[in-house]
Structures are given as C-alpha cells and as structure tokens.
Design a protein around this motif. Sequence first.
Motif, PDB file in Angstrom:
ATOM      1  N   TYR A  43       0.856  -1.185   0.000  1.00 56.34           N
ATOM      2  CA  TYR A  43       0.000   0.000   0.000  1.00 56.34           C
ATOM      3  C   TYR A  43       0.891   1.232   0.000  1.00 56.34           C
ATOM      4  CZ  TYR A  43      -3.826   3.168   1.243  1.00 56.34           C
ATOM      5  OH  TYR A  43      -4.754   4.195   1.248  1.00 56.34           O
ATOM      6  N   ASP A  44       1.152   1.743  -1.195  1.00 58.02           N
ATOM      7  CA  ASP A  44       2.046   2.881  -1.370  1.00 58.02           C
ATOM      8  C   ASP A  44       1.361   4.089  -1.989  1.00 58.02           C
ATOM      9  OD1 ASP A  44       4.230   1.452  -0.378  1.00 58.02           O
ATOM     10  OD2 ASP A  44       4.751   0.667  -2.348  1.00 58.02           O
ATOM     11  N   PHE A  45       0.243   3.871  -2.691  1.00 56.13           N
ATOM     12  CA  PHE A  45      -0.420   4.933  -3.437  1.00 56.13           C
ATOM     13  C   PHE A  45      -1.917   4.836  -3.213  1.00 56.13           C
ATOM     14  CE2 PHE A  45       3.046   2.863  -5.757  1.00 56.13           C
ATOM     15  CZ  PHE A  45       4.006   3.857  -5.672  1.00 56.13           C
ATOM     16  N   TYR A  46      -2.562   5.964  -2.999  1.00 56.35           N
ATOM     17  CA  TYR A  46      -3.996   5.955  -2.746  1.00 56.35           C
ATOM     18  C   TYR A  46      -4.813   6.460  -3.929  1.00 56.35           C
ATOM     19  CZ  TYR A  46      -3.554  10.977  -1.549  1.00 56.35           C
ATOM     20  OH  TYR A  46      -3.304  12.335  -1.568  1.00 56.35           O
ATOM     21  N   GLY A  47      -4.168   6.656  -5.073  1.00 50.94           N
ATOM     22  CA  GLY A  47      -4.888   7.078  -6.262  1.00 50.94           C
ATOM     23  C   GLY A  47      -3.978   7.116  -7.467  1.00 50.94           C
ATOM     24  N   ALA A  72     -10.220   5.438   4.750  1.00 53.71           N
ATOM     25  CA  ALA A  72     -11.322   4.666   4.171  1.00 53.71           C
ATOM     26  C   ALA A  72     -10.794   3.455   3.406  1.00 53.71           C
ATOM     27  CB  ALA A  72     -12.153   5.560   3.254  1.00 53.71           C
ATOM     28  N   GLN A  73      -9.715   3.620   2.666  1.00 53.49           N
ATOM     29  CA  GLN A  73      -9.156   2.497   1.919  1.00 53.49           C
ATOM     30  C   GLN A  73      -8.610   1.422   2.843  1.00 53.49           C
ATOM     31  OE1 GLN A  73      -6.364   4.302  -0.798  1.00 53.49           O
ATOM     32  NE2 GLN A  73      -7.964   4.985  -2.211  1.00 53.49           N
ATOM     33  N   LEU A  74      -7.976   1.813   3.928  1.00 52.36           N
ATOM     34  CA  LEU A  74      -7.506   0.822   4.900  1.00 52.36           C
ATOM     35  C   LEU A  74      -8.670   0.002   5.444  1.00 52.36           C
ATOM     36  CD1 LEU A  74      -4.889   2.962   6.864  1.00 52.36           C
ATOM     37  CD2 LEU A  74      -4.388   0.994   5.406  1.00 52.36           C
ATOM     38  N   ALA A  75      -9.771   0.659   5.722  1.00 49.20           N
ATOM     39  CA  ALA A  75     -10.952  -0.060   6.209  1.00 49.20           C
ATOM     40  C   ALA A  75     -11.481  -1.013   5.154  1.00 49.20           C
ATOM     41  CB  ALA A  75     -12.032   0.937   6.623  1.00 49.20           C
ATOM     42  N   ALA A 319      -5.567   1.741  -8.661  1.00 47.19           N
ATOM     43  CA  ALA A 319      -5.548   2.968  -7.858  1.00 47.19           C
ATOM     44  C   ALA A 319      -5.382   2.690  -6.369  1.00 47.19           C
ATOM     45  CB  ALA A 319      -6.815   3.781  -8.106  1.00 47.19           C
ATOM     46  N   ALA A 320      -6.025   1.663  -5.888  1.00 44.42           N
ATOM     47  CA  ALA A 320      -5.875   1.251  -4.489  1.00 44.42           C
ATOM     48  C   ALA A 320      -6.113  -0.256  -4.424  1.00 44.42           C
ATOM     49  CB  ALA A 320      -6.866   1.977  -3.584  1.00 44.42           C
ATOM     50  N   PRO A 321      -5.240  -0.997  -3.748  1.00 39.05           N
ATOM     51  CA  PRO A 321      -5.307  -2.461  -3.774  1.00 39.05           C
ATOM     52  C   PRO A 321      -6.341  -3.024  -2.804  1.00 39.05           C
ATOM     53  CG  PRO A 321      -3.445  -1.778  -2.452  1.00 39.05           C
ATOM     54  CD  PRO A 321      -4.065  -0.516  -2.995  1.00 39.05           C
ATOM     55  N   ILE A 322      -7.601  -2.868  -3.146  1.00 33.27           N
ATOM     56  CA  ILE A 322      -8.685  -3.285  -2.241  1.00 33.27           C
ATOM     57  C   ILE A 322      -8.974  -4.779  -2.369  1.00 33.27           C
ATOM     58  CG2 ILE A 322     -11.056  -2.891  -1.538  1.00 33.27           C
ATOM     59  CD1 ILE A 322      -9.159  -0.480  -1.111  1.00 33.27           C
ATOM     60  N   ALA A 323      -9.218  -5.238  -3.594  1.00 31.79           N
ATOM     61  CA  ALA A 323      -9.632  -6.631  -3.814  1.00 31.79           C
ATOM     62  C   ALA A 323      -8.541  -7.594  -3.360  1.00 31.79           C
ATOM     63  CB  ALA A 323      -9.963  -6.853  -5.278  1.00 31.79           C
ATOM     64  N   PHE A 324      -8.971  -8.742  -2.823  1.00 29.23           N
ATOM     65  CA  PHE A 324      -8.032  -9.750  -2.339  1.00 29.23           C
ATOM     66  C   PHE A 324      -8.603 -11.151  -2.554  1.00 29.23           C
ATOM     67  CE2 PHE A 324      -5.483 -11.602   1.329  1.00 29.23           C
ATOM     68  CZ  PHE A 324      -4.246 -11.418   0.723  1.00 29.23           C
ATOM     69  N   GLU A 325      -9.461 -11.267  -3.555  1.00 26.52           N
ATOM     70  CA  GLU A 325     -10.181 -12.520  -3.778  1.00 26.52           C
ATOM     71  C   GLU A 325      -9.245 -13.660  -4.152  1.00 26.52           C
ATOM     72  OE1 GLU A 325     -13.287 -13.155  -3.269  1.00 26.52           O
ATOM     73  OE2 GLU A 325     -13.980 -11.138  -2.825  1.00 26.52           O
TER      74      GLU A 325
END
Length: 332
Positions: A43-47, A72-75, A319-325
């Motif tokens: 997690y280095d970039f938020y956009g 919000a992205q961390l959550a 843009a932000a590494p949310i998915a982890f499926e």
Amino acid sequence: MSRSARPRATALLAVLALAATTATQCAGPEPLGWTRETGGSNYDFYGLAGRCDREGFGVINGFARGRDTITAQLAQMYRAGQRRLRIGVFHHRGPDTGTIMDSTGGDLSPANRRNLADLLAAVRAAGFAEVEVAMQPSDENHPDWSHWREDLYQENWNLVANLRPVIAAAGIPYRIDLLNEGSPMSTEPALRRYAQRLWQDYTANFGKADTVGFSMTVWIADRATQLAAVYGDNPPEVFDVHLYGDAHNGDERTQFVDADRKMRELGYTQDWIIGEAYFDDRAAARGIAQAIAQTGRTVRYLAQWPLTRARSCADVDVAAPIAFEAYGRLPR
C-alpha cells in the motif's frame, strides 16, 4: 517492480487457495499449499491520475492531505480480508514529488516523519496485524552507481537509522526491508557492496530480528548465489521474495520452485514472505499454492503489488489495492 519509475500462529489459513468451486474445475489433482498467516497488499499509493500517474498519491508524503481517503481504503482492505501490509519509503536527495520524499542529510522532514507515524497509527487502528516497511531510495540515491558514493550511502543509512524508532513506536509488529529488491545478482557488484555494508551497519547497531535484509526479485535463483557474500554467516531469519511470472523466467510456480531449490542447495531454509506478486491474480495464486505444497517451504504471507498481469501501466495500474479474492480471505 516497485522501484520508483523515476521515479500467532493460528490455524493455517488457505490464503493462497482458490475457492473450492474453482479448484474442482482445474485440471489435475495437485494439492494446494498454505501460507501460515493472512497477507494483504503493498500500500504505497492511494490514487492514480490520468490512469497511470501515481506520483501525487504517495500514502506517506500525502497522508495529511489524503487522510480521509487513506483511512477509508484501509478499512476497505481490512473488510476484504487483508491483514498485513507492506509500505514503501520512497526517497531521494531533492524536493518532494508527492510520493518520493526529500531525504537530504539522512532524514525526512518533520512533516513527513509525522505523516509516517500517523499512517502507521491508522494501519494499527484499522486492525492490521503486521507491517513491512520497505526502503525505496530513488534517482541518484538508488545504489546502482558506476562508482561508490559514500555521501549517498551515509544518507541512506542514516535515514534507515532515523526512521526505525518511528516505525518501532507505532506499536504494530513490523519488519524493515533495507532496500526494496536490493538483493544483488552476480552481475551487480555495486549493489552487492552496498548491501554488504548496510547489513553490517544495521545488524551491528540493531541486530537482525526486525529485518528481512534485502528483498529478492526475479531472477531469484541467481540472487541466491550472492546471499553468502551479502550476509556472511549471519543471514536474516526470514527472506522476502517477489514473484512475477513472465515468458523469460517462467510462471510463478516455476520461479518459486527454482528459487527454493537453489536456496536449499546453499543451506537457506528460512521462511519466506512473498513481498510482491501481481494484483489479485488467480494464476499466480494457484501456481504459488502448488509450489508451497511441492517444496514444503514455509511462506508466512503474501503481499500483492497494485499491478495487474495485463500491465496496462508501467509500474502501477490499480488505484488502491482493495480486492483480495484470488489470494484468499479469512473465514467468515
């Protein structure tokens, strides 16, 4: 991969296994291996701007202005099942760029030191169990020098020494990567000299319990031949390896198995962290899971990098590494 573009033990979790329905559809009865712990993301970039420009969105340099988005992205990442993060400290001798921070003199500015502390506090508050902090010297600070630069070495070393107390004070279990993808190949004498020196200085002052040494990117099997030169008889307790399948080096399973074989030949049986892999990639997940089962190498966890196998941008296309499926979720 993550170099600037000029920039407890709990029950074993199936974080690399695919969903059971997918597994039954795959040819062959090959077993899947398991990581010991649940991983997450770099997690280095938020956009991103203009689809590929990450520079204005560094999570450390931009924390004060992007606090609400980052929190919000961390959550979101935590809700998606992520439990461990890897965060890069991008720095150089020069002005801040939005990601790369000025490290002139061997420290960050007071504002950026505070940003790092606040980011780690937000990571802890979001519930993450662990963080790896990766040093990312950029531009002339990156030690691919044609001749030795003692001034830049001292600047980089002092930055590590000055940031370590900030990281340790965050109250979250951590490890430090002393130079992202800094484990040298046999053809990189300058990088080998840098790693030898930094390892000696770091361990003499702080020991080795909180560091992975220098992470290893492909071609890992060749880099393994330089481990004794870098670490002597005092190697790190866990290695960080990066796996990116390609036509030249083979897929993730091949890279993993080749690296494991060479490291075992040389006597390195330590656990691994897979510190980078393609973002949310099912082929990578399955190949790595099969390699764990095949080799028996203990992998503590995996942290995906925000770049898809399609590589629609040079270094980052998420843009932000949310998915982890693909790499698995905690049981609900």
